[in-house]
Design an enzyme around this catalytic site. Structure first.
Site, PDB file in Angstrom:
ATOM      1  N   HIS A   1       0.814  -1.228   0.000  1.00 44.54           N
ATOM      2  CA  HIS A   1       0.000   0.000   0.000  1.00 44.54           C
ATOM      3  C   HIS A   1       0.840   1.267   0.000  1.00 44.54           C
ATOM      4  O   HIS A   1       1.396   1.664   1.009  1.00 44.54           O
ATOM      5  CB  HIS A   1      -0.980   0.018   1.172  1.00 44.54           C
ATOM      6  CG  HIS A   1      -2.165   0.894   0.918  1.00 44.54           C
ATOM      7  ND1 HIS A   1      -3.267   0.478   0.204  1.00 44.54           N
ATOM      8  CD2 HIS A   1      -2.406   2.191   1.222  1.00 44.54           C
ATOM      9  CE1 HIS A   1      -4.138   1.459   0.106  1.00 44.54           C
ATOM     10  NE2 HIS A   1      -3.644   2.520   0.718  1.00 44.54           N
TER      11      HIS A   1
ATOM     12  N   ASP B   1       0.477   5.324  -1.326  1.00 42.93           N
ATOM     13  CA  ASP B   1      -0.495   6.305  -1.813  1.00 42.93           C
ATOM     14  C   ASP B   1       0.099   7.366  -2.729  1.00 42.93           C
ATOM     15  O   ASP B   1      -0.449   8.466  -2.832  1.00 42.93           O
ATOM     16  CB  ASP B   1      -1.192   6.973  -0.618  1.00 42.93           C
ATOM     17  CG  ASP B   1      -2.511   6.287  -0.287  1.00 42.93           C
ATOM     18  OD1 ASP B   1      -3.313   6.110  -1.213  1.00 42.93           O
ATOM     19  OD2 ASP B   1      -2.719   5.910   0.880  1.00 42.93           O
TER      20      ASP B   1
ATOM     21  N   GLU C   1      -8.558   1.316  -3.734  1.00 44.14           N
ATOM     22  CA  GLU C   1      -8.959   1.480  -2.333  1.00 44.14           C
ATOM     23  C   GLU C   1     -10.325   2.150  -2.303  1.00 44.14           C
ATOM     24  O   GLU C   1     -10.448   3.342  -2.578  1.00 44.14           O
ATOM     25  CB  GLU C   1      -7.916   2.318  -1.571  1.00 44.14           C
ATOM     26  CG  GLU C   1      -8.289   2.494  -0.102  1.00 44.14           C
ATOM     27  CD  GLU C   1      -7.154   3.079   0.722  1.00 44.14           C
ATOM     28  OE1 GLU C   1      -6.383   3.895   0.186  1.00 44.14           O
ATOM     29  OE2 GLU C   1      -7.052   2.721   1.915  1.00 44.14           O
TER      30      GLU C   1
ATOM     31  N   HIS D   1     -13.535   2.046   1.683  1.00 43.04           N
ATOM     32  CA  HIS D   1     -12.590   2.918   2.402  1.00 43.04           C
ATOM     33  C   HIS D   1     -13.263   3.197   3.741  1.00 43.04           C
ATOM     34  O   HIS D   1     -13.788   2.254   4.345  1.00 43.04           O
ATOM     35  CB  HIS D   1     -12.256   4.177   1.577  1.00 43.04           C
ATOM     36  CG  HIS D   1     -11.125   4.944   2.198  1.00 43.04           C
ATOM     37  ND1 HIS D   1     -11.246   6.237   2.620  1.00 43.04           N
ATOM     38  CD2 HIS D   1      -9.868   4.565   2.510  1.00 43.04           C
ATOM     39  CE1 HIS D   1     -10.088   6.630   3.165  1.00 43.04           C
ATOM     40  NE2 HIS D   1      -9.238   5.628   3.113  1.00 43.04           N
TER      41      HIS D   1
ATOM     42  N   HIS E   1      -9.823  -1.754   6.245  1.00 48.81           N
ATOM     43  CA  HIS E   1     -10.882  -0.722   6.302  1.00 48.81           C
ATOM     44  C   HIS E   1     -12.291  -1.267   6.521  1.00 48.81           C
ATOM     45  O   HIS E   1     -13.154  -0.518   6.963  1.00 48.81           O
ATOM     46  CB  HIS E   1     -10.918   0.156   5.032  1.00 48.81           C
ATOM     47  CG  HIS E   1      -9.883   1.220   4.996  1.00 48.81           C
ATOM     48  ND1 HIS E   1      -9.914   2.316   5.828  1.00 48.81           N
ATOM     49  CD2 HIS E   1      -8.770   1.359   4.232  1.00 48.81           C
ATOM     50  CE1 HIS E   1      -8.867   3.096   5.574  1.00 48.81           C
ATOM     51  NE2 HIS E   1      -8.151   2.528   4.614  1.00 48.81           N
TER      52      HIS E   1
ATOM     53  N   HIS F   1      -3.156  -3.098   4.441  1.00 46.50           N
ATOM     54  CA  HIS F   1      -2.469  -2.126   5.314  1.00 46.50           C
ATOM     55  C   HIS F   1      -3.225  -2.007   6.646  1.00 46.50           C
ATOM     56  O   HIS F   1      -3.925  -1.052   6.905  1.00 46.50           O
ATOM     57  CB  HIS F   1      -2.271  -0.771   4.631  1.00 46.50           C
ATOM     58  CG  HIS F   1      -3.526  -0.078   4.161  1.00 46.50           C
ATOM     59  ND1 HIS F   1      -4.461  -0.685   3.348  1.00 46.50           N
ATOM     60  CD2 HIS F   1      -4.004   1.176   4.381  1.00 46.50           C
ATOM     61  CE1 HIS F   1      -5.442   0.177   3.092  1.00 46.50           C
ATOM     62  NE2 HIS F   1      -5.189   1.310   3.722  1.00 46.50           N
TER      63      HIS F   1
ATOM     64  N   ASP G   1       1.586   1.953   3.896  1.00 49.82           N
ATOM     65  CA  ASP G   1       0.689   3.119   3.775  1.00 49.82           C
ATOM     66  C   ASP G   1       1.491   4.413   3.645  1.00 49.82           C
ATOM     67  O   ASP G   1       1.011   5.482   4.015  1.00 49.82           O
ATOM     68  CB  ASP G   1      -0.269   3.196   4.982  1.00 49.82           C
ATOM     69  CG  ASP G   1      -1.586   3.888   4.645  1.00 49.82           C
ATOM     70  OD1 ASP G   1      -1.765   4.319   3.488  1.00 49.82           O
ATOM     71  OD2 ASP G   1      -2.431   4.012   5.551  1.00 49.82           O
TER      72      ASP G   1
END
Ligand SMILES: [Zn+2]
Length: 418
Positions: free
Chosen positions: A37, A39, A135, A162, A213, A234, A349
């Site tokens: 993960h 971003d 995601e 999410h 999540h 993550h 993350d």
């Protein structure tokens, strides 16, 4: 005399530390290092930068990835909750396109990967393998056709939600909001009938089902219906930091029992109970002001977010404290103890968290994890499993499940609200 004694006592310790750092570095050069993960796409969409330039995003660029021995980051195709029912598939496609443009712009360093074999081939070619994971399941706009097109575009996992519950899966909710109430996110008691078909179709496609999540009820339903092993891309361990985004020991065992993996999140609150408790205390402090802002910007979630970040800053950051980097290894060891040594990996993350632990500030610091695992007595083979071999074996199992389902026709379920 005292000085001499100090030197005599310290020399072996220092020599050992040097030796460990050197061993860790060598191991990283040999190993396949996967991070499920990252971003970077969301950051690059906000502010385009050349990823061959140092500092391209907060935590990632090619030079730092090379220093950290990173082989295969999953670029997160992160579709914020605000896009739900407002162009979510378009946002996902734009970030997929952005990822393709990043890879195409750096053919000597990067290659798009879509299988466990592609990752191994990239390592042999001396390149970084870039993979993609969506995601936020709202990105498929309740359409299995859109889901299949996302796979064809290169997406290899999807996080079912999410922080927003979508039309077919419950989320664990927006834990960072001062009026967070998990009950508000529990709409379907897990997955709806359509949500179950989304999971089954992902199995058939060979798209990894990601349960980071989602709510505990959704995890329960996914584990019951999935025909392939599943991943938490993550998330960390609730036994160490009791927060809704982390996993209970039972969940760790069940995920591992199905051949799945848990990839440890580096956010300081995910890692350290003290940091999370402090964060919760800050939320309580800002709640009255938050409720006032929420009423003022009811129709402008982006502005509300900006105002909230300003408020947190005024109070010294949303939590302020950072975990020590060795906490990451505490979580890795916890998964090993509870669920076995095949079930754990890294899903840092980076670029999605503002508070990585001290000493693990970006992708270039990843060898420290190996160093600490070696220091704690894990063998080099065990360290390599954590770094990437566990994920590769898991990905291969998902591909085997896909091959087993090859004769099954595509699901044509239409979303009907149930
Ligand atoms: Zn996330």
């Amino acid at each position: 005399m005292r000085h001499l004694l100090l030197v005599i006592l310290l020399v072996p310790v220092l020599a050992r530390a040097d030796d460990l750092a050197a061993r860790a570095k060598k191991l990283h050069a040999e190993a396949i290092v996967v991070d499920t993960h990252l971003d970077a796409p969301d950051q690059l969409a906000g502010k385009w930068a050349d990823v061959s330039t140092r500092g391209a995003t907060d935590h990632f660029d090619i030079p730092r990835a090379r220093e950290g021995g990173l082989t295969a980051p999953f670029f997160s195709i992160y579709v914020a909750a605000s896009y739900a029912d407002h162009g979510a598939a378009r946002r996902a496609l734009e970030l997929i396109d952005l990822t393709h443009r990043v890879v195409d712009g750096h053919p000597k360093d990067l290659v798009l990967a879509g299988s466990h074999a592609d990752i191994r081939a990239a390592k042999r070619a001396g390149k970084l393998a870039i993979l993609m994971g969506i995601e936020g399941g709202h990105a498929i706009e309740d359409s299995l056709g859109v889901l299949r097109e996302m796979y064809r575009a290169g997406v290899r996992y999807m996080t079912l939600t999410h922080t927003n519950t979508n039309h077919w899966a419950d989320s664990s909710g927006p834990f960072y909001e001062p009026d967070f109430d998990p009950k508000k996110s529990a709409v379907h008691d897990g997955l709806t009938a359509f949500g179950k078909d989304v999971v089954k179709e992902m199995n058939r496609l060979g798209m990894i089902v990601d349960i980071s999540h989602v709510s505990d009820a959704t995890i329960r339903d996914v584990l019951a219906v999935s025909r392939a092993p599943v991943m938490a891309s993550h998330s960390s361990c609730r036994a160490i930091s009791n927060m809704p985004r982390n996993l209970t020991d039972d969940q760790l065992k069940q995920i591992a029992g199905k051949g799945g993996v848990v990839m440890i999140n580096f956010g300081s609150g995910f890692l350290d109970q003290k940091v999370y408790d402090q964060f919760v205390a800050t939320l309580a402090k800002v709640k009255p002001e938050y409720l006032r802002l929420k009423a003022t910007y009811a129709k402008d979630p982006a502005r509300l977010r900006t105002e909230m970040l300003g408020l947190y800053k005024k109070l010294g950051g949303a939590g302020g404290a950072r975990a020590a980097w060795t906490k990451v290894v505490d979580h890795i060891e916890h998964v090993i103890a509870v669920a076995g040594e095949d079930a754990v990996g890294i899903g840092a993350d980076f670029d999605g968290i503002e508070d990585p632990p001290t000493g693990l500030d970006d992708v270039s610091f990843l060898p420290r994890i190996s160093e600490e695992l070696l220091r704690r007595g894990h063998s080099e083979a065990q360290v390599k499993k954590v770094l990437g071999e566990n994920f590769l074996a898991f990905f291969a199992r998902v591909e085997t499940a896909r091959d087993r389902l090859a004769s099954e026709p595509p699901f044509t379920t239409e979303y009907t609200g149930k």
